[in-house]
Design a protein around this motif. Structure first.
Motif, PDB file in Angstrom:
ATOM      1  N   VAL A 166      -6.231 -96.151  74.937  1.00 14.66           N
ATOM      2  CA  VAL A 166      -5.705 -96.490  73.618  1.00 14.66           C
ATOM      3  C   VAL A 166      -6.593 -97.568  73.006  1.00 14.66           C
ATOM      4  N   LEU A 167      -6.828 -97.493  71.695  1.00 16.27           N
ATOM      5  CA  LEU A 167      -7.520 -98.555  70.973  1.00 16.27           C
ATOM      6  C   LEU A 167      -6.458 -99.482  70.393  1.00 16.27           C
ATOM      7  N   PHE A 168      -6.604-100.790  70.677  1.00 14.84           N
ATOM      8  CA  PHE A 168      -5.636-101.779  70.210  1.00 14.84           C
ATOM      9  C   PHE A 168      -6.299-102.758  69.254  1.00 14.84           C
ATOM     10  N   LYS A 169      -5.478-103.433  68.473  1.00 14.02           N
ATOM     11  CA  LYS A 169      -5.946-104.615  67.762  1.00 14.02           C
ATOM     12  C   LYS A 169      -4.833-105.657  67.782  1.00 14.02           C
ATOM     13  N   LYS A 180      -0.383-116.725  69.283  1.00 15.16           N
ATOM     14  CA  LYS A 180       0.728-116.075  68.576  1.00 15.16           C
ATOM     15  C   LYS A 180       0.174-115.071  67.577  1.00 15.16           C
ATOM     16  N   GLY A 181       0.799-113.879  67.524  1.00 14.85           N
ATOM     17  CA  GLY A 181       0.346-112.859  66.589  1.00 14.85           C
ATOM     18  C   GLY A 181       1.028-111.528  66.832  1.00 14.85           C
ATOM     19  N   GLN A 182       0.414-110.453  66.325  1.00 12.01           N
ATOM     20  CA  GLN A 182       0.986-109.111  66.413  1.00 12.01           C
ATOM     21  C   GLN A 182      -0.024-108.148  67.013  1.00 12.01           C
ATOM     22  N   LEU A 183       0.435-107.340  67.983  1.00 10.66           N
ATOM     23  CA  LEU A 183      -0.399-106.314  68.614  1.00 10.66           C
ATOM     24  C   LEU A 183      -0.110-104.959  67.980  1.00 10.66           C
ATOM     25  N   TYR A 184      -1.167-104.175  67.768  1.00  6.90           N
ATOM     26  CA  TYR A 184      -1.069-102.834  67.188  1.00  6.90           C
ATOM     27  C   TYR A 184      -1.814-101.836  68.064  1.00  6.90           C
ATOM     28  N   CYS A 185      -1.376-100.575  68.022  1.00  3.82           N
ATOM     29  CA  CYS A 185      -2.158 -99.489  68.614  1.00  3.82           C
ATOM     30  C   CYS A 185      -2.540 -98.518  67.502  1.00  3.82           C
ATOM     31  N   TYR A 186      -3.643 -97.813  67.721  1.00  2.84           N
ATOM     32  CA  TYR A 186      -4.161 -96.927  66.685  1.00  2.84           C
ATOM     33  C   TYR A 186      -3.722 -95.492  66.933  1.00  2.84           C
ATOM     34  N   ASP A 191      -6.678 -84.211  62.302  1.00  2.00           N
ATOM     35  CA  ASP A 191      -8.024 -83.789  61.895  1.00  2.00           C
ATOM     36  C   ASP A 191      -9.082 -84.861  62.171  1.00  2.00           C
ATOM     37  N   GLY A 192      -8.660 -86.033  62.640  1.00  2.00           N
ATOM     38  CA  GLY A 192      -9.590 -87.084  62.999  1.00  2.00           C
ATOM     39  C   GLY A 192     -10.185 -87.843  61.829  1.00  2.00           C
ATOM     40  N   MET A 193      -9.721 -87.564  60.614  1.00  3.94           N
ATOM     41  CA  MET A 193     -10.330 -88.163  59.423  1.00  3.94           C
ATOM     42  C   MET A 193      -9.623 -89.440  58.971  1.00  3.94           C
ATOM     43  N   THR A 194      -8.376 -89.606  59.364  1.00  2.56           N
ATOM     44  CA  THR A 194      -7.615 -90.793  58.967  1.00  2.56           C
ATOM     45  C   THR A 194      -6.827 -91.294  60.172  1.00  2.56           C
ATOM     46  N   GLY A 195      -6.091 -92.360  59.980  1.00  7.21           N
ATOM     47  CA  GLY A 195      -5.267 -92.896  61.046  1.00  7.21           C
ATOM     48  C   GLY A 195      -4.438 -94.059  60.565  1.00  7.21           C
ATOM     49  N   GLU A 196      -3.627 -94.601  61.465  1.00  6.86           N
ATOM     50  CA  GLU A 196      -2.788 -95.734  61.096  1.00  6.86           C
ATOM     51  C   GLU A 196      -2.608 -96.657  62.287  1.00  6.86           C
ATOM     52  N   TRP A 197      -2.385 -97.943  62.001  1.00  2.49           N
ATOM     53  CA  TRP A 197      -2.105 -98.929  63.032  1.00  2.49           C
ATOM     54  C   TRP A 197      -0.603 -99.082  63.162  1.00  2.49           C
TER      55      TRP A 197
END
Length: 203
Positions: A166-169, A180-186, A191-197
C-alpha cells in the motif's frame, strides 16, 4: 558530516543489542587527500544509536533524511515480528511488554506485547545517537522508505510487502513535527488514471 548505516537484521548480538540498529560515523573532507575520512570525534570512530527509550528496534531498512537534519529509520520485516515466540526464536533476549507513552499527540500509556512495538518509522537524533520516538501514527507495516514534500508536513511512505503493498501518506499538523497528524492510504481507480487518498482511523 555523518554517514549513517542501518542494520537490516533481527537477531541479537553483543554490540548492536536486540533486533537491528543503526551506526553513525562522523566524517570530514580531507582537502590534502581530496577524500572523505572517518574521524574520531572524542566519542569513537563510530557510535551505535541507543534505541532503549523506544523499546528497541529491528530490521532497520531505508528511512528518510530530511533537508533540516532529521533522520528516520524504517523498521521492516513483518514476518519477523508476528509474535513474542518468533522474537525469542530469532534470539531477541528481551520480550517483555513495552509501554507506549503517547500516540498522535495524546498520552495513552498503553502496554503492548513486545512484538507489536516493531514495524514503525523511528525518528533519530543523529548527533546524540539516540532514538527520539517511534511514529506509531505513521502506521505499522513493512516500512521501506519515505519522502517529505516541500511543505515539511506531508510524508509519502512505502510499504515493502511482497503480498500486495500500500502507498501511504502522513500529513503532520505542524511542519517538521510528526508527533501529530493524519495517515492516509491511496486508492487507485480501476483504469489507473485517477485515485483518491482515504483517511485512516487514527485510533
Amino acid at each position: 558530516g555523518y554517514v549513517i548505516v542501518n542494520h537490516e537484521r533481527v537477531p541479537t548480538d553483543a554490540v548492536n543489542g536486540d533486533g537491528g540498529g543503526m551506526t553513525v560515523f562522523t566524517v570530514y573532507y580531507n582537502q590534502s587527500k581530496q577524500a572523505w575520512e572517518v574521524t574520531d570525534d572524542n566519542k569513537g570512530k563510530f557510535r551505535n544509536v541507543d534505541f532503549s527509550e523506544v523499546g528497541g528496534t529491528g530490521a532497520n531498512c531505508g528511512g528518510i533524511q530530511t533537508s533540516w537534519g532529521k533522520v528516520f529509520t524504517a523498521e521492516e520485516w513483518g514476518s519477523a515480528f508476528g509474535s513474542n515466540a518468533i522474537l525469542a526464536a530469532q534470539g531477541i533476549t528481551d520480550t517483555s511488554n513495552f509501554t507506549i507513552k503517547t500516540f498522535n499527540g495524546t498520552t495513552v500509556n498503553q502496554s503492548v506485547p513486545k512484538y507489536m512495538n516493531y514495524q514503525y518509522m523511528v525518528e533519530v537524533d543523529v548527533k546524540a545517537c539516540k532514538a527520539v520516538r517511534k511514529n506509531y501514527n505513521m502506521g505499522r507495516y513493512d516500512h521501506e522508505g519515505g519522502w517529505i514534500a516541500s511543505d515539511r508536513r506531508t510524508v509519502y511512505l512505502t510499504d515493502d510487502y511482497s503480498g500486495g503493498a500500500v502507498l501511504f501518506k502522513f500529513v503532520a499538523d505542524k511542519a517538521e513535527d510528526f508527533s501529530k497528524g493524519q495517515l492516509y492510504c491511496y486508492k487507485q481507480s480501476v483504469d489507473g488514471m485517477t485515485g483518491e487518498w482515504i483517511a485512516m482511523n487514527m485510533d
